[in-house]
Design a protein around this motif. Structure first.
Motif, PDB file in Angstrom:
ATOM      1  N   UNK A   1       1.035  -1.452  -0.039  1.00  0.00           N
ATOM      2  CA  UNK A   1       0.000   0.170  -0.172  1.00  0.00           C
ATOM      3  C   UNK A   1       1.011   0.951   0.402  1.00  0.00           C
ATOM      4  N   UNK A   2       2.196   0.975   0.827  1.00  0.00           N
ATOM      5  CA  UNK A   2       2.427   2.710   1.271  1.00  0.00           C
ATOM      6  C   UNK A   2       2.995   2.391  -0.402  1.00  0.00           C
ATOM      7  N   UNK A   3       3.913   1.346  -0.973  1.00  0.00           N
ATOM      8  CA  UNK A   3       4.606   2.362  -2.498  1.00  0.00           C
ATOM      9  C   UNK A   3       3.551   2.030  -3.835  1.00  0.00           C
ATOM     10  N   UNK A   4       1.771   2.061  -3.265  1.00  0.00           N
ATOM     11  CA  UNK A   4       1.277   1.916  -4.421  1.00  0.00           C
ATOM     12  C   UNK A   4       1.107   3.668  -3.738  1.00  0.00           C
ATOM     13  N   UNK A   5       0.372   3.975  -3.335  1.00  0.00           N
ATOM     14  CA  UNK A   5       0.822   5.726  -2.789  1.00  0.00           C
ATOM     15  C   UNK A   5       1.038   6.462  -2.427  1.00  0.00           C
ATOM     16  N   UNK A   6       3.068   5.979  -2.900  1.00  0.00           N
ATOM     17  CA  UNK A   6       4.272   6.830  -3.747  1.00  0.00           C
ATOM     18  C   UNK A   6       4.402   7.432  -4.459  1.00  0.00           C
ATOM     19  N   UNK A   7       3.500   5.607  -5.924  1.00  0.00           N
ATOM     20  CA  UNK A   7       3.398   6.019  -6.951  1.00  0.00           C
ATOM     21  C   UNK A   7       2.359   6.487  -7.441  1.00  0.00           C
ATOM     22  N   UNK A   8       0.870   7.163  -6.585  1.00  0.00           N
ATOM     23  CA  UNK A   8      -0.046   7.638  -6.569  1.00  0.00           C
ATOM     24  C   UNK A   8      -0.586   6.544  -7.363  1.00  0.00           C
ATOM     25  N   UNK A   9      -1.124   4.980  -7.245  1.00  0.00           N
ATOM     26  CA  UNK A   9      -1.550   4.355  -7.331  1.00  0.00           C
ATOM     27  C   UNK A   9      -2.881   4.119  -6.707  1.00  0.00           C
ATOM     28  N   UNK A  10      -2.630   4.443  -4.982  1.00  0.00           N
ATOM     29  CA  UNK A  10      -3.371   4.266  -4.135  1.00  0.00           C
ATOM     30  C   UNK A  10      -4.120   5.361  -3.376  1.00  0.00           C
ATOM     31  N   UNK A  11      -5.415   5.490  -3.370  1.00  0.00           N
ATOM     32  CA  UNK A  11      -6.062   6.945  -3.407  1.00  0.00           C
ATOM     33  C   UNK A  11      -7.003   6.375  -1.885  1.00  0.00           C
ATOM     34  N   UNK A  12      -6.433   5.018  -0.992  1.00  0.00           N
ATOM     35  CA  UNK A  12      -7.312   5.313  -0.204  1.00  0.00           C
ATOM     36  C   UNK A  12      -6.965   5.814   0.942  1.00  0.00           C
ATOM     37  N   UNK A  13      -8.429   5.802   2.017  1.00  0.00           N
ATOM     38  CA  UNK A  13      -8.107   6.485   2.899  1.00  0.00           C
ATOM     39  C   UNK A  13      -7.479   6.430   4.308  1.00  0.00           C
ATOM     40  N   UNK A  14      -7.061   7.308   5.147  1.00  0.00           N
ATOM     41  CA  UNK A  14      -6.573   6.329   5.998  1.00  0.00           C
ATOM     42  C   UNK A  14      -7.129   5.716   7.111  1.00  0.00           C
ATOM     43  N   UNK A  15      -8.273   5.887   7.207  1.00  0.00           N
ATOM     44  CA  UNK A  15      -9.680   5.727   8.128  1.00  0.00           C
ATOM     45  C   UNK A  15      -9.836   4.641   7.254  1.00  0.00           C
ATOM     46  N   UNK A  16      -9.619   4.002   5.904  1.00  0.00           N
ATOM     47  CA  UNK A  16      -9.701   2.434   5.631  1.00  0.00           C
ATOM     48  C   UNK A  16      -8.955   1.220   5.105  1.00  0.00           C
ATOM     49  N   UNK A  17      -7.270   2.190   5.872  1.00  0.00           N
ATOM     50  CA  UNK A  17      -6.661   1.003   5.845  1.00  0.00           C
ATOM     51  C   UNK A  17      -6.162  -0.376   6.719  1.00  0.00           C
ATOM     52  N   UNK A  18      -7.879  -0.324   6.991  1.00  0.00           N
ATOM     53  CA  UNK A  18      -7.997  -2.054   8.156  1.00  0.00           C
ATOM     54  C   UNK A  18      -9.092  -2.039   6.775  1.00  0.00           C
ATOM     55  N   UNK A  19      -8.854  -1.755   5.221  1.00  0.00           N
ATOM     56  CA  UNK A  19      -9.421  -2.564   4.480  1.00  0.00           C
ATOM     57  C   UNK A  19      -8.712  -3.127   3.183  1.00  0.00           C
ATOM     58  N   UNK A  20      -7.353  -2.686   3.504  1.00  0.00           N
ATOM     59  CA  UNK A  20      -6.981  -2.753   2.358  1.00  0.00           C
ATOM     60  C   UNK A  20      -6.396  -4.494   2.547  1.00  0.00           C
ATOM     61  N   UNK A  21      -6.217  -5.773   1.314  1.00  0.00           N
ATOM     62  CA  UNK A  21      -5.604  -6.896   1.558  1.00  0.00           C
ATOM     63  C   UNK A  21      -5.013  -7.004   0.173  1.00  0.00           C
ATOM     64  N   UNK A  22      -4.144  -5.629   0.345  1.00  0.00           N
ATOM     65  CA  UNK A  22      -2.993  -5.960  -0.659  1.00  0.00           C
ATOM     66  C   UNK A  22      -2.627  -5.820  -2.411  1.00  0.00           C
ATOM     67  N   UNK A  23      -3.946  -6.281  -2.421  1.00  0.00           N
ATOM     68  CA  UNK A  23      -4.372  -6.811  -4.188  1.00  0.00           C
ATOM     69  C   UNK A  23      -5.474  -4.842  -4.771  1.00  0.00           C
ATOM     70  N   UNK A  24      -4.309  -4.645  -5.519  1.00  0.00           N
ATOM     71  CA  UNK A  24      -4.386  -3.056  -5.435  1.00  0.00           C
ATOM     72  C   UNK A  24      -5.369  -3.298  -6.362  1.00  0.00           C
ATOM     73  N   UNK A  25      -4.898  -3.573  -7.420  1.00  0.00           N
ATOM     74  CA  UNK A  25      -5.882  -3.776  -8.962  1.00  0.00           C
ATOM     75  C   UNK A  25      -7.602  -3.381  -8.531  1.00  0.00           C
ATOM     76  N   UNK A  26      -7.707  -4.615  -7.857  1.00  0.00           N
ATOM     77  CA  UNK A  26      -9.160  -4.773  -8.070  1.00  0.00           C
ATOM     78  C   UNK A  26      -9.759  -4.398  -6.634  1.00  0.00           C
ATOM     79  N   UNK A  27      -9.004  -3.315  -6.297  1.00  0.00           N
ATOM     80  CA  UNK A  27      -9.258  -1.917  -5.053  1.00  0.00           C
ATOM     81  C   UNK A  27     -10.126  -1.000  -5.539  1.00  0.00           C
ATOM     82  N   UNK A  28     -10.736  -0.776  -4.519  1.00  0.00           N
ATOM     83  CA  UNK A  28     -11.751   0.635  -5.242  1.00  0.00           C
ATOM     84  C   UNK A  28     -11.222   1.846  -4.824  1.00  0.00           C
ATOM     85  N   UNK A  29     -10.438   1.610  -4.197  1.00  0.00           N
ATOM     86  CA  UNK A  29      -9.248   2.611  -4.327  1.00  0.00           C
ATOM     87  C   UNK A  29      -8.349   2.546  -4.776  1.00  0.00           C
TER      88      UNK A  29
END
Length: 174
Positions: A42-70
Motif C-alpha cells: 500500500x505504501x509503495x502504491x501510494x508513493x506512486x499515486x496508484x492508491x487513493x485509500x483514505x487513512x480510516x480505510x487502511x484496515x480494509x486493504x488486502x494488498x490487491x491494488x488492481x481490484x481495490x475500489x481505491x
C-alpha cells in the motif's frame, strides 16, 4: 507487572479479510506476518499515486491494488512494479536499466592517462603545478605571473606553447 505489560498480554489482534468481510482473531506474530507485506504494498502504491485509500480505510486493504475500489484510475506504470518472465522469474524495469556509471576499467584508464599528462606537463613546464594551485586559489593571470616572477605576456606565451605541445603529442585527448 506494569500496566503496559498487562495490556500487551491482553491485547487481541484481529485481521480483516475483505473478500469474506469478516474479522479473524490471530496471534501477534500472525498479525504482523499478514499485514507487513500489505502495508509495504500500500505504501509503495501510494508513493506512486496508484492508491487513493483514505487513512480510516487502511484496515480494509488486502494488498490487491488492481481490484481495490481505491485504486487510482489511469495507466500508472512504475519502474519498480514487478513482472514475471517466461521462466517465472520476477523482475522490475529497474533491473533492465543500464548502469550509467563508468566501468572500473574506464576509471583506471582515465587515471593513468591523467597521470601521464601531468608527468609530461611537469617535464615541459616545471612550475605547472604551482601555477595550477595559484589559478585554483582565484588569482588572475597578471597576479600569477607576478608570483612566479615573469612578465604576464611571457607567462601566457609559456602556457600557449605547453598547450600546443601537448595537443601535438596527444591529439586524441585535446
Amino acid at each position: 507487572m506494569t500496566n503496559e505489560a498487562n495490556q500487551s498480554q491482553t491485547r487481541i489482534y484481529k485481521i480483516y479479510l475483505p473478500h469474506d468481510k469478516q474479522w479473524v482473531e490471530v496471534t501477534e506474530t500472525q498479525y504482523y506476518a499478514y499485514y507487513r507485506d500489505i502495508w509495504a504494498t500500500r505504501k509503495r502504491a501510494q508513493a506512486h499515486r496508484q492508491c487513493m485509500c483514505p487513512k480510516d480505510k487502511h484496515w480494509m486493504c488486502d494488498g490487491d491494488c488492481l481490484i481495490c475500489k481505491f485504486h487510482a484510475p489511469g495507466d500508472n506504470l512504475s519502474l519498480d512494479l514487478t513482472y514475471q518472465n517466461s521462466d517465472g522469474e520476477e523482475f522490475s524495469m529497474l533491473d533492465k536499466l543500464a548502469d550509467p556509471s563508468d566501468s572500473i576499467e574506464d576509471v583506471v584508464t582515465d587515471q593513468i592517462i591523467l597521470d601521464m599528462l601531468f608527468h609530461r606537463l611537469a617535464e615541459i613546464m616545471p612550475e605547472a603545478r604551482h601555477i595550477g594551485d595559484l589559478r585554483m586559489s582565484g588569482l588572475s593571470d597578471a597576479e600569477i605571473a607576478d608570483k612566479i616572477g615573469v612578465p604576464r605576456t611571457t607567462f601566457l606565451s609559456r602556457l600557449k606553447k605547453a598547450k600546443e605541445l601537448l595537443q601535438r603529442e596527444y591529439p586524441d585527448l585535446f
